[in-house]
Structure formats: structure tokens, C-alpha cells
Motif scaffolding. Sequence first.
Motif, PDB file in Angstrom:
ATOM      1  N   ARG A 176      -5.959  -8.706  -0.797  1.00 39.08           N
ATOM      2  CA  ARG A 176      -5.654  -7.275  -0.928  1.00 39.08           C
ATOM      3  C   ARG A 176      -4.231  -7.078  -1.438  1.00 39.08           C
ATOM      4  NH1 ARG A 176      -7.580  -4.605   4.751  1.00 39.08           N
ATOM      5  NH2 ARG A 176      -9.543  -5.725   4.857  1.00 39.08           N
ATOM      6  N   VAL A 229     -11.052  -2.847  -2.693  1.00 37.79           N
ATOM      7  CA  VAL A 229      -9.973  -3.622  -2.082  1.00 37.79           C
ATOM      8  C   VAL A 229     -10.213  -3.873  -0.591  1.00 37.79           C
ATOM      9  CG1 VAL A 229      -7.510  -3.575  -1.491  1.00 37.79           C
ATOM     10  CG2 VAL A 229      -8.238  -2.989  -3.780  1.00 37.79           C
ATOM     11  N   VAL A 243      -9.815   0.382  -6.328  1.00 39.29           N
ATOM     12  CA  VAL A 243      -9.224   0.647  -5.012  1.00 39.29           C
ATOM     13  C   VAL A 243     -10.316   0.672  -3.949  1.00 39.29           C
ATOM     14  CG1 VAL A 243      -8.020   2.375  -3.609  1.00 39.29           C
ATOM     15  CG2 VAL A 243      -7.172   1.813  -5.886  1.00 39.29           C
ATOM     16  N   LYS A 302      -4.168  -7.849  -5.124  1.00 38.35           N
ATOM     17  CA  LYS A 302      -4.875  -6.811  -5.886  1.00 38.35           C
ATOM     18  C   LYS A 302      -4.078  -5.514  -5.936  1.00 38.35           C
ATOM     19  CE  LYS A 302      -8.587  -5.431  -8.020  1.00 38.35           C
ATOM     20  NZ  LYS A 302      -9.007  -6.005  -9.282  1.00 38.35           N
ATOM     21  N   MET A 303      -3.508  -5.098  -4.802  1.00 38.71           N
ATOM     22  CA  MET A 303      -2.748  -3.851  -4.773  1.00 38.71           C
ATOM     23  C   MET A 303      -1.477  -3.958  -5.624  1.00 38.71           C
ATOM     24  SD  MET A 303      -4.610  -1.708  -3.219  1.00 38.71           S
ATOM     25  CE  MET A 303      -3.488  -0.344  -3.094  1.00 38.71           C
ATOM     26  N   CYS A 355       0.828  -1.208   0.000  1.00 40.81           N
ATOM     27  CA  CYS A 355       0.000   0.000   0.000  1.00 40.81           C
ATOM     28  C   CYS A 355       0.863   1.259   0.000  1.00 40.81           C
ATOM     29  CB  CYS A 355      -0.955  -0.010   1.193  1.00 40.81           C
ATOM     30  SG  CYS A 355      -2.283  -1.218   1.015  1.00 40.81           S
ATOM     31  N   SER A 402      -0.824  -1.527  -8.794  1.00 40.36           N
ATOM     32  CA  SER A 402       0.421  -0.776  -8.925  1.00 40.36           C
ATOM     33  C   SER A 402       1.092  -1.067 -10.262  1.00 40.36           C
ATOM     34  CB  SER A 402       1.380  -1.121  -7.778  1.00 40.36           C
ATOM     35  OG  SER A 402       0.865  -0.657  -6.557  1.00 40.36           O
ATOM     36  N   PHE A 408       1.914   1.834  -3.512  1.00 35.74           N
ATOM     37  CA  PHE A 408       0.788   2.360  -4.269  1.00 35.74           C
ATOM     38  C   PHE A 408       0.581   3.839  -3.935  1.00 35.74           C
ATOM     39  CE2 PHE A 408      -3.703   3.208  -5.075  1.00 35.74           C
ATOM     40  CZ  PHE A 408      -3.823   2.753  -6.373  1.00 35.74           C
TER      41      PHE A 408
END
Length: 99
Positions: free
Chosen positions: A73, A65, A62, A76-77, A37, A81, A40
Motif C-alpha cells: 500500500r 489499495v 485507490v 502504491k500510494m 496517505c 501521489s 495523498f
Amino acid sequence: MATDDKKRERLNPAPQTLDKSEPGEVPTAEKELSEVCARFADLCQYFSQQNMDLPPPFVDEVRLVSKLAVKDRIIKMKRLSQHLMEYLNDVGPNPQIRQ
């Protein structure tokens, strides 16, 4: 188990952890999530500094998420990114011209 014990357990459930860790340490999955995170967030800050908006599909993704499990998460993040980096590459060095 006696009725009083059952009531006590319902009122004060034992804490659940996502990952085993030493007292005072962040569980591994949560630590990885915070790192992903943070990367990101750095990308988002770059967009802001360049006066660029995040593409709407990214913003929508987002928002979703937070509803995922921690490991999902992270995945996905990382994907978001990567896609943002690809987007930056596609728009080139002068994004204002193409917006």
C-alpha cells in the motif's frame, strides 16, 4: 497441548503485529502508511479546492489499495501521489480550461 488448550487458542488467538514496536507506539510500516496517505489526502484536497475531479483511473486504483499488504500500500500510494503531481503539472495552472 491438551484439547482444551487448543480450543482456547483458537478462540483467543495471540494478537499479531506487522512490525515490532513499544507498547502504545504505532508500528513503523503503519506509521509510514498513514504519512503517505495524509500526503495523498492533501493532494485530493487541492483537487477539490481547484474544482477538479481526480482522473477516473486514479479513483479505480485507490479503491484497490485497501486489498494490498501494508508495505505494498505504501508503495502504491507513493506512486499514485507522484502520478497525481505529474498530472497537475501536465494540466497546468488553469485546469478548468482543459477539463
